[in-house]
Design an enzyme around this catalytic site. Structure first.
Site, PDB file in Angstrom:
ATOM      1  CB  CYS A  24     -10.881 -35.816  51.340  1.00 39.86           C
ATOM      2  SG  CYS A  24     -11.948 -35.466  49.937  1.00 39.86           S
ATOM      3  CB  SER A  49     -26.168 -62.386  67.875  1.00 48.64           C
ATOM      4  OG  SER A  49     -25.856 -61.034  67.572  1.00 48.64           O
ATOM      5  CG  HIS A  75     -23.737 -53.041  59.296  1.00 47.80           C
ATOM      6  ND1 HIS A  75     -23.772 -54.003  60.278  1.00 47.80           N
ATOM      7  CD2 HIS A  75     -24.952 -52.418  59.360  1.00 47.80           C
ATOM      8  CE1 HIS A  75     -24.940 -53.975  60.903  1.00 47.80           C
ATOM      9  NE2 HIS A  75     -25.673 -53.031  60.356  1.00 47.80           N
ATOM     10  CE1 TYR A  96     -13.861 -50.774  60.759  1.00 47.38           C
ATOM     11  CE2 TYR A  96     -13.108 -48.970  62.143  1.00 47.38           C
ATOM     12  CZ  TYR A  96     -14.085 -49.889  61.779  1.00 47.38           C
ATOM     13  OH  TYR A  96     -15.269 -49.926  62.455  1.00 47.38           O
ATOM     14  CB  VAL A 152     -17.647 -54.630  56.927  1.00 44.68           C
ATOM     15  CG1 VAL A 152     -18.885 -53.911  57.419  1.00 44.68           C
ATOM     16  CG2 VAL A 152     -16.814 -55.114  58.125  1.00 44.68           C
ATOM     17  CB  CYS A 178     -13.367 -31.457  51.612  1.00 44.00           C
ATOM     18  SG  CYS A 178     -13.411 -33.043  52.478  1.00 44.00           S
ATOM     19  CG  ASN A 215     -26.194 -69.106  65.061  1.00 43.64           C
ATOM     20  OD1 ASN A 215     -25.337 -69.568  65.794  1.00 43.64           O
ATOM     21  ND2 ASN A 215     -26.482 -67.812  65.002  1.00 43.64           N
TER      22      ASN A 215
HETATM   23  P1  NAD Z   1     -22.558 -61.371  66.257  1.00 43.83           P
HETATM   24  O1  NAD Z   1     -21.090 -61.461  66.495  1.00 43.83           O
HETATM   25  O2  NAD Z   1     -23.373 -60.528  67.160  1.00 43.83           O
HETATM   26  O3  NAD Z   1     -23.131 -62.854  66.327  1.00 43.83           O
HETATM   27  C1  NAD Z   1     -22.458 -63.904  65.664  1.00 43.83           C
HETATM   28  C2  NAD Z   1     -23.419 -65.053  65.517  1.00 43.83           C
HETATM   29  O4  NAD Z   1     -22.795 -66.032  64.708  1.00 43.83           O
HETATM   30  C3  NAD Z   1     -23.799 -65.708  66.840  1.00 43.83           C
HETATM   31  O5  NAD Z   1     -25.207 -65.929  66.851  1.00 43.83           O
HETATM   32  C4  NAD Z   1     -23.041 -67.037  66.798  1.00 43.83           C
HETATM   33  O6  NAD Z   1     -23.730 -68.078  67.471  1.00 43.83           O
HETATM   34  C5  NAD Z   1     -22.986 -67.299  65.306  1.00 43.83           C
HETATM   35  N1  NAD Z   1     -21.886 -68.152  64.854  1.00 43.83           N
HETATM   36  C6  NAD Z   1     -20.655 -68.302  65.404  1.00 43.83           C
HETATM   37  N2  NAD Z   1     -19.929 -69.154  64.679  1.00 43.83           N
HETATM   38  C7  NAD Z   1     -20.716 -69.553  63.632  1.00 43.83           C
HETATM   39  C8  NAD Z   1     -20.527 -70.419  62.539  1.00 43.83           C
HETATM   40  N3  NAD Z   1     -19.356 -71.069  62.350  1.00 43.83           N
HETATM   41  N4  NAD Z   1     -21.539 -70.596  61.653  1.00 43.83           N
HETATM   42  C9  NAD Z   1     -22.733 -69.953  61.818  1.00 43.83           C
HETATM   43  N5  NAD Z   1     -22.964 -69.124  62.862  1.00 43.83           N
HETATM   44  C10 NAD Z   1     -21.969 -68.910  63.752  1.00 43.83           C
HETATM   45  O7  NAD Z   1     -22.730 -60.989  64.719  1.00 43.83           O
HETATM   46  P2  NAD Z   1     -23.790 -60.069  63.970  1.00 43.83           P
HETATM   47  O8  NAD Z   1     -25.155 -60.466  64.362  1.00 43.83           O
HETATM   48  O9  NAD Z   1     -23.386 -60.113  62.526  1.00 43.83           O
HETATM   49  O10 NAD Z   1     -23.523 -58.600  64.517  1.00 43.83           O
HETATM   50  C11 NAD Z   1     -22.171 -58.136  64.556  1.00 43.83           C
HETATM   51  C12 NAD Z   1     -21.944 -56.768  63.980  1.00 43.83           C
HETATM   52  O11 NAD Z   1     -20.517 -56.575  63.894  1.00 43.83           O
HETATM   53  C13 NAD Z   1     -22.460 -56.617  62.576  1.00 43.83           C
HETATM   54  O12 NAD Z   1     -23.031 -55.367  62.515  1.00 43.83           O
HETATM   55  C14 NAD Z   1     -21.218 -56.666  61.656  1.00 43.83           C
HETATM   56  O13 NAD Z   1     -21.222 -55.587  60.739  1.00 43.83           O
HETATM   57  C15 NAD Z   1     -20.027 -56.463  62.553  1.00 43.83           C
HETATM   58  N6  NAD Z   1     -18.958 -57.480  62.348  1.00 43.83           N
HETATM   59  C16 NAD Z   1     -18.657 -57.924  61.082  1.00 43.83           C
HETATM   60  C17 NAD Z   1     -17.678 -58.896  60.903  1.00 43.83           C
HETATM   61  C18 NAD Z   1     -17.356 -59.351  59.485  1.00 43.83           C
HETATM   62  O14 NAD Z   1     -17.508 -58.585  58.532  1.00 43.83           O
HETATM   63  N7  NAD Z   1     -16.929 -60.605  59.289  1.00 43.83           N
HETATM   64  C19 NAD Z   1     -17.013 -59.451  61.993  1.00 43.83           C
HETATM   65  C20 NAD Z   1     -17.331 -58.967  63.285  1.00 43.83           C
HETATM   66  C21 NAD Z   1     -18.317 -57.991  63.440  1.00 43.83           C
END
Ligand code: NAD
Length: 253
Positions: free
Chosen positions: A150, A192, A123, A72, A107, A153, A216
Protein backbone atom coordinates in the site's frame (compact mmCIF):
# COMPACT_ATOMS: atom_id res chain seq x y z
CA UNK A 1 -29.78 -32.27 -22.33
CA UNK A 2 -31.38 -31.39 -19.02
CA UNK A 3 -34.53 -33.10 -17.81
CA UNK A 4 -36.47 -30.19 -16.41
CA UNK A 5 -39.96 -31.09 -15.29
CA UNK A 6 -42.34 -29.29 -17.68
CA UNK A 7 -44.98 -28.52 -15.08
CA UNK A 8 -42.32 -27.03 -12.78
CA UNK A 9 -41.06 -24.94 -15.67
CA UNK A 10 -44.57 -23.67 -16.46
CA UNK A 11 -45.15 -22.75 -12.81
CA UNK A 12 -41.76 -21.01 -12.59
CA UNK A 13 -42.51 -19.04 -15.77
CA UNK A 14 -45.82 -17.86 -14.36
CA UNK A 15 -44.03 -16.72 -11.19
CA UNK A 16 -41.28 -14.74 -12.93
CA UNK A 17 -43.66 -13.23 -15.48
CA UNK A 18 -45.95 -11.97 -12.70
CA UNK A 19 -43.13 -10.55 -10.56
CA UNK A 20 -42.41 -6.83 -10.85
CA UNK A 21 -39.03 -7.41 -9.20
CA UNK A 22 -36.88 -10.53 -9.19
CA UNK A 23 -34.30 -11.28 -6.50
CA UNK A 24 -31.60 -13.61 -7.86
CA UNK A 25 -29.44 -15.25 -5.21
CA UNK A 26 -26.52 -16.94 -6.93
CA UNK A 27 -23.57 -19.06 -5.89
CA UNK A 28 -20.59 -20.83 -7.36
CA UNK A 29 -22.76 -23.22 -9.44
CA UNK A 30 -23.83 -20.26 -11.57
CA UNK A 31 -20.29 -20.14 -12.97
CA UNK A 32 -19.61 -23.89 -13.14
CA UNK A 33 -20.43 -24.03 -16.87
CA UNK A 34 -18.02 -21.14 -17.45
CA UNK A 35 -15.22 -23.43 -16.28
CA UNK A 36 -14.88 -21.94 -12.79
CA UNK A 37 -14.81 -24.67 -10.17
CA UNK A 38 -17.46 -24.62 -7.45
CA UNK A 39 -16.54 -24.75 -3.80
CA UNK A 40 -18.04 -28.13 -2.97
CA UNK A 41 -19.13 -30.75 -5.48
CA UNK A 42 -20.57 -34.11 -4.56
CA UNK A 43 -17.78 -36.68 -4.82
CA UNK A 44 -14.92 -34.26 -5.38
CA UNK A 45 -11.64 -34.53 -3.54
CA UNK A 46 -12.21 -31.33 -1.60
CA UNK A 47 -9.19 -29.72 -3.28
CA UNK A 48 -10.79 -26.26 -3.31
CA UNK A 49 -11.91 -26.79 0.24
CA UNK A 50 -8.45 -27.71 1.50
CA UNK A 51 -6.79 -24.88 -0.41
CA UNK A 52 -9.39 -22.42 0.83
CA UNK A 53 -8.95 -23.41 4.44
CA UNK A 54 -5.26 -22.61 4.14
CA UNK A 55 -5.30 -19.65 1.81
CA UNK A 56 -8.62 -17.80 2.07
CA UNK A 57 -8.08 -16.57 5.60
CA UNK A 58 -6.39 -13.51 7.15
CA UNK A 59 -3.99 -15.91 8.93
CA UNK A 60 -3.10 -17.65 5.66
CA UNK A 61 -2.28 -14.29 4.09
CA UNK A 62 -0.23 -13.21 7.09
CA UNK A 63 1.71 -16.49 6.92
CA UNK A 64 2.25 -16.63 3.16
CA UNK A 65 1.28 -13.34 1.47
CA UNK A 66 3.04 -14.12 -1.79
CA UNK A 67 1.51 -17.59 -2.09
CA UNK A 68 -2.02 -16.29 -1.39
CA UNK A 69 -1.52 -13.37 -3.79
CA UNK A 70 -0.41 -15.73 -6.57
CA UNK A 71 -3.34 -18.10 -5.93
CA UNK A 72 -5.85 -15.26 -6.19
CA UNK A 73 -4.09 -13.84 -9.20
CA UNK A 74 -4.58 -17.17 -10.99
CA UNK A 75 -8.27 -17.21 -10.00
CA UNK A 76 -8.67 -13.63 -11.24
CA UNK A 77 -7.06 -14.38 -14.60
CA UNK A 78 -9.26 -17.49 -14.93
CA UNK A 79 -12.36 -15.38 -14.20
CA UNK A 80 -11.29 -12.79 -16.78
CA UNK A 81 -10.76 -15.52 -19.38
CA UNK A 82 -14.20 -17.06 -18.72
CA UNK A 83 -17.23 -16.04 -20.75
CA UNK A 84 -20.64 -15.58 -19.07
CA UNK A 85 -22.99 -18.32 -20.34
CA UNK A 86 -26.49 -17.94 -21.77
CA UNK A 87 -28.03 -18.04 -18.27
CA UNK A 88 -26.12 -14.91 -17.33
CA UNK A 89 -27.26 -13.18 -20.49
CA UNK A 90 -30.87 -14.23 -19.89
CA UNK A 91 -30.83 -12.64 -16.42
CA UNK A 92 -29.33 -9.43 -17.77
CA UNK A 93 -31.90 -9.29 -20.59
CA UNK A 94 -34.81 -9.83 -18.15
CA UNK A 95 -34.13 -6.27 -16.91
CA UNK A 96 -36.00 -5.10 -20.02
CA UNK A 97 -39.09 -6.79 -18.55
CA UNK A 98 -38.72 -6.10 -14.82
CA UNK A 99 -36.11 -5.03 -12.27
CA UNK A 100 -33.64 -7.81 -11.46
CA UNK A 101 -31.64 -7.61 -8.24
CA UNK A 102 -28.68 -9.99 -8.15
CA UNK A 103 -27.22 -10.90 -4.77
CA UNK A 104 -24.25 -13.14 -5.42
CA UNK A 105 -21.75 -15.04 -3.33
CA UNK A 106 -19.49 -15.17 -6.36
CA UNK A 107 -16.36 -13.09 -6.62
CA UNK A 108 -15.74 -13.61 -10.34
CA UNK A 109 -17.56 -10.51 -11.65
CA UNK A 110 -19.48 -12.44 -14.35
CA UNK A 111 -22.95 -11.04 -13.55
CA UNK A 112 -21.80 -7.47 -14.20
CA UNK A 113 -19.83 -8.54 -17.27
CA UNK A 114 -22.97 -10.15 -18.69
CA UNK A 115 -24.78 -6.82 -18.30
CA UNK A 116 -26.69 -7.14 -15.02
CA UNK A 117 -26.92 -3.62 -13.63
CA UNK A 118 -27.88 -4.25 -9.99
CA UNK A 119 -25.39 -6.64 -8.43
CA UNK A 120 -24.58 -7.00 -4.73
CA UNK A 121 -21.38 -8.98 -4.17
CA UNK A 122 -21.71 -10.46 -0.69
CA UNK A 123 -18.19 -11.84 -0.68
CA UNK A 124 -16.46 -9.02 -2.52
CA UNK A 125 -14.62 -9.33 -5.81
CA UNK A 126 -11.43 -10.81 -7.23
CA UNK A 127 -11.15 -7.60 -9.24
CA UNK A 128 -10.94 -5.14 -6.33
CA UNK A 129 -8.11 -4.70 -3.86
CA UNK A 130 -7.42 -3.17 -0.47
CA UNK A 131 -4.52 -3.06 1.93
CA UNK A 132 -4.35 -5.67 4.66
CA UNK A 133 -3.77 -3.27 7.56
CA UNK A 134 -6.23 -0.43 7.03
CA UNK A 135 -8.43 -1.45 4.09
CA UNK A 136 -7.27 1.45 1.91
CA UNK A 137 -8.78 0.88 -1.54
CA UNK A 138 -5.98 0.11 -4.03
CA UNK A 139 -6.36 0.55 -7.77
CA UNK A 140 -2.77 0.69 -9.06
CA UNK A 141 -0.19 -2.06 -9.47
CA UNK A 142 -2.51 -4.97 -8.80
CA UNK A 143 -1.73 -6.81 -12.04
CA UNK A 144 1.75 -7.75 -10.96
CA UNK A 145 3.08 -11.18 -9.92
CA UNK A 146 4.69 -9.87 -6.75
CA UNK A 147 2.38 -8.93 -3.90
CA UNK A 148 2.25 -5.11 -3.87
CA UNK A 149 2.46 -2.76 -0.90
CA UNK A 150 0.00 0.00 0.00
CA UNK A 151 1.40 3.41 -0.96
CA UNK A 152 -0.21 4.97 2.13
CA UNK A 153 0.61 2.61 5.01
CA UNK A 154 3.08 0.15 3.48
CA UNK A 155 1.10 -2.97 4.36
CA UNK A 156 0.56 -5.75 1.83
CA UNK A 157 -2.24 -5.44 -0.72
CA UNK A 158 -4.85 -8.22 -0.75
CA UNK A 159 -7.92 -8.99 -2.85
CA UNK A 160 -11.09 -7.34 -1.52
CA UNK A 161 -12.85 -10.65 -0.98
CA UNK A 162 -14.44 -11.88 2.24
CA UNK A 163 -12.25 -14.58 3.74
CA UNK A 164 -13.20 -17.31 6.18
CA UNK A 165 -13.57 -15.68 9.59
CA UNK A 166 -14.44 -12.25 8.13
CA UNK A 167 -17.80 -10.50 8.05
CA UNK A 168 -19.87 -9.66 5.00
CA UNK A 169 -19.52 -5.85 4.57
CA UNK A 170 -22.40 -3.76 5.94
CA UNK A 171 -22.99 -2.19 2.51
CA UNK A 172 -23.54 -5.66 1.00
CA UNK A 173 -25.93 -6.65 3.80
CA UNK A 174 -27.98 -3.50 3.34
CA UNK A 175 -27.87 -3.89 -0.46
CA UNK A 176 -29.26 -7.40 -0.09
CA UNK A 177 -32.00 -6.18 2.28
CA UNK A 178 -33.01 -3.47 -0.21
CA UNK A 179 -33.10 -6.03 -3.01
CA UNK A 180 -35.37 -8.26 -0.93
CA UNK A 181 -37.64 -5.31 -0.16
CA UNK A 182 -38.08 -4.56 -3.87
CA UNK A 183 -38.58 -8.16 -5.03
CA UNK A 184 -41.73 -10.15 -5.61
CA UNK A 185 -40.10 -13.50 -6.32
CA UNK A 186 -36.78 -15.23 -5.65
CA UNK A 187 -34.60 -17.19 -8.05
CA UNK A 188 -32.00 -19.24 -6.18
CA UNK A 189 -29.25 -20.43 -8.52
CA UNK A 190 -26.24 -22.66 -7.96
CA UNK A 191 -25.67 -22.44 -4.25
CA UNK A 192 -25.36 -25.18 -1.63
CA UNK A 193 -26.42 -22.65 1.04
CA UNK A 194 -23.56 -23.70 3.30
CA UNK A 195 -22.91 -20.01 3.93
CA UNK A 196 -25.29 -18.21 6.31
CA UNK A 197 -26.17 -14.94 4.58
CA UNK A 198 -28.14 -16.32 1.61
CA UNK A 199 -29.97 -18.72 3.93
CA UNK A 200 -31.06 -15.77 6.09
CA UNK A 201 -32.17 -13.86 3.01
CA UNK A 202 -34.26 -16.82 1.87
CA UNK A 203 -35.91 -17.20 5.27
CA UNK A 204 -36.84 -13.49 5.19
CA UNK A 205 -38.21 -13.92 1.66
CA UNK A 206 -40.31 -16.89 2.79
CA UNK A 207 -41.63 -14.91 5.78
CA UNK A 208 -42.73 -12.21 3.35
CA UNK A 209 -44.56 -14.84 1.30
CA UNK A 210 -42.35 -14.56 -1.79
CA UNK A 211 -42.31 -17.59 -4.10
CA UNK A 212 -38.89 -19.26 -4.39
CA UNK A 213 -37.65 -20.99 -7.55
CA UNK A 214 -34.51 -23.07 -7.20
CA UNK A 215 -32.24 -23.79 -10.19
CA UNK A 216 -29.65 -26.44 -9.36
CA UNK A 217 -28.90 -29.95 -10.70
CA UNK A 218 -28.58 -31.02 -7.06
CA UNK A 219 -31.05 -28.76 -5.22
CA UNK A 220 -30.32 -27.56 -1.70
CA UNK A 221 -33.81 -26.53 -0.55
CA UNK A 222 -36.47 -28.93 0.71
CA UNK A 223 -38.77 -29.95 -2.16
CA UNK A 224 -42.24 -28.36 -2.12
CA UNK A 225 -43.85 -31.77 -1.58
CA UNK A 226 -41.60 -32.71 1.35
CA UNK A 227 -43.78 -33.33 4.38
CA UNK A 228 -40.79 -32.92 6.69
CA UNK A 229 -39.51 -29.40 6.09
CA UNK A 230 -36.15 -28.41 7.52
CA UNK A 231 -36.37 -25.74 10.21
CA UNK A 232 -33.29 -24.09 8.74
CA UNK A 233 -34.42 -23.46 5.20
CA UNK A 234 -37.79 -22.72 3.61
CA UNK A 235 -39.04 -25.15 0.96
CA UNK A 236 -38.79 -24.15 -2.68
CA UNK A 237 -42.05 -23.21 -4.38
CA UNK A 238 -40.74 -25.04 -7.42
CA UNK A 239 -37.46 -26.69 -8.40
CA UNK A 240 -35.83 -26.68 -11.82
CA UNK A 241 -33.28 -29.44 -11.46
CA UNK A 242 -30.71 -28.65 -14.12
CA UNK A 243 -27.67 -26.52 -14.91
CA UNK A 244 -28.06 -22.73 -14.85
CA UNK A 245 -26.74 -22.27 -18.39
CA UNK A 246 -29.55 -24.48 -19.75
CA UNK A 247 -32.41 -23.76 -17.36
CA UNK A 248 -32.26 -19.95 -17.12
CA UNK A 249 -32.49 -19.30 -20.89
CA UNK A 250 -35.52 -21.63 -21.01
CA UNK A 251 -37.14 -20.01 -17.99
CA UNK A 252 -36.51 -16.44 -19.14
CA UNK A 253 -37.06 -17.03 -22.85
P1 NAD B 1 -20.88 -24.34 -3.38
O1 NAD B 1 -19.67 -24.72 -4.16
O2 NAD B 1 -20.92 -24.65 -1.93
O3 NAD B 1 -22.12 -25.07 -4.06
C1 NAD B 1 -22.27 -25.06 -5.47
C2 NAD B 1 -23.69 -25.40 -5.80
O4 NAD B 1 -23.87 -25.23 -7.19
C3 NAD B 1 -24.08 -26.84 -5.45
O5 NAD B 1 -25.35 -26.83 -4.81
C4 NAD B 1 -24.16 -27.51 -6.82
O6 NAD B 1 -25.14 -28.54 -6.86
C5 NAD B 1 -24.57 -26.34 -7.70
N1 NAD B 1 -24.21 -26.46 -9.11
C6 NAD B 1 -23.16 -27.12 -9.66
N2 NAD B 1 -23.17 -26.97 -10.99
C7 NAD B 1 -24.24 -26.18 -11.29
C8 NAD B 1 -24.78 -25.66 -12.49
N3 NAD B 1 -24.20 -25.92 -13.68
N4 NAD B 1 -25.89 -24.88 -12.44
C9 NAD B 1 -26.50 -24.61 -11.24
N5 NAD B 1 -26.03 -25.10 -10.07
C10 NAD B 1 -24.91 -25.86 -10.09
O7 NAD B 1 -21.15 -22.80 -3.70
P2 NAD B 1 -21.69 -21.61 -2.80
O8 NAD B 1 -22.94 -22.02 -2.14
O9 NAD B 1 -21.68 -20.41 -3.70
O10 NAD B 1 -20.58 -21.40 -1.68
C11 NAD B 1 -19.21 -21.33 -2.10
C12 NAD B 1 -18.42 -20.19 -1.53
O11 NAD B 1 -17.16 -20.14 -2.23
C13 NAD B 1 -19.06 -18.84 -1.76
O12 NAD B 1 -18.88 -18.14 -0.59
C14 NAD B 1 -18.26 -18.18 -2.90
O13 NAD B 1 -17.88 -16.86 -2.55
C15 NAD B 1 -16.98 -18.97 -3.03
N6 NAD B 1 -16.69 -19.38 -4.43
C16 NAD B 1 -16.94 -18.51 -5.47
C17 NAD B 1 -16.68 -18.92 -6.78
C18 NAD B 1 -16.96 -17.93 -7.91
O14 NAD B 1 -16.88 -16.72 -7.71
N7 NAD B 1 -17.31 -18.40 -9.11
C19 NAD B 1 -16.20 -20.19 -7.06
C20 NAD B 1 -15.94 -21.06 -5.96
C21 NAD B 1 -16.20 -20.63 -4.66
Amino acid sequence: MSEIDDSNLRLARRIVEAACGLLVISGAGMSAECGIQTFRRPGDDGAWDQAAQQLATPEGFQREPQHVWSWYRRRRLQALAAQPHAGYTALASWEQRAPVFVVTQNVDGLHARAGSSRVVELHGSLHRFKCAAQSHAITDGCDQDVVPRCSICGSYVRPAVVWFGEYVPDAAISGAAEALEAAQAVLLVGTSLVVNTPGGLLRSAARRGLPIIEVNPDPALPRPADAQVSGHLPPATTVLAGPAGVVLPRLLA
